[in-house]
Design an enzyme around this catalytic site. Structure first.
Site, short mmCIF file in Angstrom:
data_model
loop_
_atom_site.label_atom_id
_atom_site.label_comp_id
_atom_site.label_asym_id
_atom_site.label_seq_id
_atom_site.Cartn_x
_atom_site.Cartn_y
_atom_site.Cartn_z
N HIS A 88 -9.53 18.15 3.05
CA HIS A 88 -8.75 17.08 2.42
C HIS A 88 -9.00 17.09 0.92
CE1 HIS A 88 -8.56 15.54 6.58
NE2 HIS A 88 -7.47 14.89 6.17
N GLY A 90 0.81 -1.21 0.00
CA GLY A 90 0.00 0.00 0.00
C GLY A 90 0.85 1.26 0.00
N THR A 102 -7.44 1.27 9.64
CA THR A 102 -8.72 1.86 10.00
C THR A 102 -9.87 0.92 9.65
OG1 THR A 102 -8.83 2.98 7.85
CG2 THR A 102 -7.86 4.20 9.69
N LYS A 111 -11.12 11.91 -0.90
CA LYS A 111 -11.38 11.38 0.44
C LYS A 111 -12.88 11.18 0.64
CE LYS A 111 -10.26 11.99 5.35
NZ LYS A 111 -9.73 10.61 5.46
#
Length: 237
Positions: free
Chosen positions: A148, A14, A94, A152
């Protein structure tokens, strides 16, 4: 070489995993002994680092701390491995379920762990300042504005919610506003407004490497500590 911290990077394919590999290679105090990816790696060794598939996790060499930026489906195996080997875990994965958060809390009885939605050292300091301000400025309005990039999805951001939780615990009633524009890496403004005056606490991120640097900093400070659930700000010194 005995003083080199041996790191396992879980979720190495990632964006965060790639940044961790690159930045760790620049630090002679760090040695990445294994990079774990979801799928079988094309090459077994890349720039001197051994690569493993997630299904091969139990075959990785000895390490001192694991840094996990993967997906919720990969979290349970890396937590179990750290418990089995009695080593520290730094995680920024997350979307964890309540059961996974409970497992993380239980693991802290046996190993040192830190989980954070944001590993920026500046944000860690900001969180502490927000709590101090909220406690001192009882009755003031508290507003959190975050910005952001356009891609997002979640709003408010996880960092904004974390800041708000700290403010709320100290007595404030935070309100949130979100902006999605351009390629903004991340900006967080926490504003306290009282009669005739206003206090603004702001953090701006201009480069995503800050999150990888913060995770590596946390790993260096966490390894060797007593079992417990730590925050990034507990590891600043």
């Amino acid at each position: 070489m005995d003083d080199v911290l041996r790191i396992l990077i879980h979720g190495a394919s990632g964006r965060m995993g790639q940044a961790l590999l690159r930045l760790a290679a620049e630090n002679p105090a760090l040695g990445v002994v294994a990079a774990v990816t979801h799928r079988r790696p094309v090459a077994r060794v890349v720039q001197g680092v051994a690569h493993f598939a997630a299904s091969e996790l139990h075959g990785v060499p000895a390490f001192d701390v694991a840094i996990d930026f993967s997906l919720p489906a990969g979290f349970d195996p890396i937590l179990a491995l750290c418990l089995e080997r009695k080593v520290a875990l730094v995680s920024g994965t997350t979307g964890l379920s309540e059961a996974q958060r409970g497992a993380l809390q239980a693991a802290a009885d046996s190993i040192p762990v830190v989980w954070a939605s944001n590993f920026s050292l500046g944000v860690a300091v900001l969180a502490e300042l927000v709590e101090r301000a909220a406690a001192a400025l009882q009755g003031w309005d508290c507003d959190i504005v975050e910005a952001h990039h356009v891609h997002k999805q979640d709003a408010p951001s996880g960092t904004a919610l974390t800041l708000g939780q700290g403010a709320q615990a100290a007595g404030a009633a935070p309100r949130y506003a979100s902006l999605r524009a351009g390629d903004i890496v991340g900006e967080h403004l926490v504003q306290f407004t009282g009669p005739g005056e206003r206090l603004e606490l702001i953090h701006r991120a201009s480069n995503r490497d800050i999150f990888a640097r913060g995770a590596l900093h946390a790993a260096q400070r966490l390894a060797g500590k007593s079992p417990g659930l730590y925050r990034v700000r507990d590891l600043l010194d």
